[in-house]
Design a protein around this motif. Structure first.
Motif, short mmCIF file in Angstrom:
data_model
loop_
_atom_site.label_atom_id
_atom_site.label_comp_id
_atom_site.label_asym_id
_atom_site.label_seq_id
_atom_site.Cartn_x
_atom_site.Cartn_y
_atom_site.Cartn_z
N ALA A 35 71.87 -1.77 34.57
CA ALA A 35 72.07 -3.19 34.25
C ALA A 35 71.27 -3.96 35.60
O ALA A 35 70.59 -4.63 35.37
N LEU A 36 71.43 -3.14 36.62
CA LEU A 36 70.69 -3.74 37.68
C LEU A 36 69.05 -3.58 37.73
O LEU A 36 68.34 -4.39 37.83
N GLY A 37 68.89 -2.33 36.96
CA GLY A 37 67.34 -2.29 36.76
C GLY A 37 66.83 -3.19 35.65
O GLY A 37 65.60 -3.45 35.89
N ALA A 38 67.48 -3.45 34.73
CA ALA A 38 67.06 -4.36 33.64
C ALA A 38 66.91 -5.78 34.25
O ALA A 38 66.03 -6.61 33.88
N VAL A 39 67.78 -6.33 35.09
CA VAL A 39 67.62 -7.52 35.78
C VAL A 39 66.24 -7.76 36.70
O VAL A 39 65.56 -8.47 36.68
N LEU A 40 66.11 -6.47 37.46
CA LEU A 40 64.87 -6.21 38.16
C LEU A 40 63.52 -6.13 37.42
O LEU A 40 62.71 -6.64 37.91
N THR A 41 63.46 -5.38 36.57
CA THR A 41 62.47 -5.05 35.67
C THR A 41 62.00 -6.09 34.57
O THR A 41 60.78 -6.27 34.42
N GLY A 42 63.05 -6.57 34.08
CA GLY A 42 62.76 -7.70 32.94
C GLY A 42 62.53 -6.95 31.58
O GLY A 42 61.91 -7.43 30.78
N SER A 43 62.86 -5.45 31.69
CA SER A 43 62.66 -4.68 30.50
C SER A 43 63.41 -4.90 29.36
O SER A 43 64.61 -4.85 29.49
N LEU A 44 63.17 -5.06 27.90
CA LEU A 44 63.87 -5.14 27.02
C LEU A 44 64.34 -3.87 26.56
O LEU A 44 65.65 -3.70 26.24
N ALA A 45 63.50 -2.95 26.62
CA ALA A 45 64.08 -1.45 26.47
C ALA A 45 64.96 -1.21 27.35
O ALA A 45 66.03 -0.54 26.70
N LEU A 46 65.05 -1.23 28.54
CA LEU A 46 65.96 -0.99 29.52
C LEU A 46 67.42 -2.01 29.26
O LEU A 46 68.16 -1.25 29.31
#
Length: 307
Positions: A35-46
């Motif tokens: 969840a933290l990674g999705a916020v930081l990267t903006g990746s739809l896949a993640l």
């Protein structure tokens, strides 16, 4: 023998609950990290893999609750205890996964035509974190009991691991080529991976709820084998189903020669028939209910008189 069997069953059930508890903890940790990674990267896949992990963590939580409830003893009100909870939870898990999968596919198609910037390096890091966590959860769940509850949980973790691999691949493609649509392609792939196995689990859950015969048990073969006994005249009202994936049951009315009741051999016949049901077939049925009927006794069964 009975006490030994019960002890082994309880030991296996306890081990299954421990596996589910550890896997549930790992899934929660993966969810928080991704969840933290999705916020930081903006990746739809993640992002969608994170949603998938959250769904699976909820599924593992329900599976753990079902395993605890299934271990409760039977009562006068619930004569089979809570064993059917396993099937209900698996059906709910599968339904939720199908809904999530459809949502992922729709959103991924939309994002494919409107790609967004993705932080590829950070995406690789969080993808690896998710993959390592899923491998640990797979190792915990592998082996032990093979009921539908644990199978569904194991498949969820395997699918999460595939999702993490796909996220890593998309990050590498973006880093090497700059093709941002790779993120949407992987998100679409994750959605496609969710749906088929969820449908399979839902189909098997519904099969148990509809009291279909256990897989691998040929009811015609059961009838023929029972009727091949010299003292058996007819087998009718033959039914087999499953209370849970590891608890098949069978019931039957078996008509015997009158001599079996006159010479006192009916009790031995009952033991022989139940042992046959338990040992002869590939699907062992320890819980069978047999009603023995003398040939001279007749009853109307679907327009047929047994005489």
């Amino acid at each position: 023998m009975g006490n030994h069997h019960d002890h082994g069953h309880q030991h296996g059930a306890g081990a299954g609950r421990r596996r589910l508890a550890v896997a549930f903890g790992i899934s929660i940790a993966i969810f928080l990290a991704q969840a933290l990674g999705a916020v930081l990267t903006g990746s739809l896949a993640l992002l969608f893999d994170t949603v998938h992990v959250l769904t699976d963590a909820a599924g593992l939580g329900m599976a753990l609750g079902a395993a605890v409830l299934s271990a409760r003893p039977a009562t006068e009100h619930r004569t089979w205890g809570w064993k059917r909870v396993e099937i209900l939870v698996a059906a709910v898990q599968a339904t939720v996964l199908i809904v999530v999968g459809i949502m992922v596919v729709i959103e991924a198609i939309q994002r494919f035509s409107h790609p967004q910037p993705v932080a590829d390096r950070e995406l690789i890091v969080f993808g690896v974190i998710g993959l390592l966590g899923n491998i640990a959860a797979m190792a915990v769940l592998f082996g032990g009991e093979k009921n539908l509850n644990l199978r569904a949980a194991f498949l969820e973790v395997v699918n999460d691991a595939l999702g993490s691999i796909a996220v890593i691949v998309s990050a590498l493609v973006i880093a090497w080529t700059g093709w941002m649509q790779a993120d949407a392609v992987v998100a679409l792939l994750i959605g496609v991976l969710i749906i088929p196995r969820a449908v399979f689990i839902l189909r098997e859950s519904v099969s148990v709820l509809l009291e279909s015969a256990p897989p691998g048990l040929d009811m015609d073969a059961v009838r023929r084998h029972l009727e091949s006994h010299p003292q058996v005249v007819k087998v009718h009202d033959l039914h087999a189903s499953r209370i849970s994936t590891d608890l098949p049951v069978l019931s039957a009315h078996i008509v015997l020669d009158d001599r079996c009741f006159e010479d006192g051999k009916s009790a031995q016949m009952l033991c022989d028939l139940q042992n046959c049901i338990s040992e002869h077939f590939e699907v062992s049925i320890a819980h069978s209910t047999i009603q023995l009927e003398p040939k001279s006794h007749y009853r109307h069964e679907a327009g047929e008189f047994i005489v």
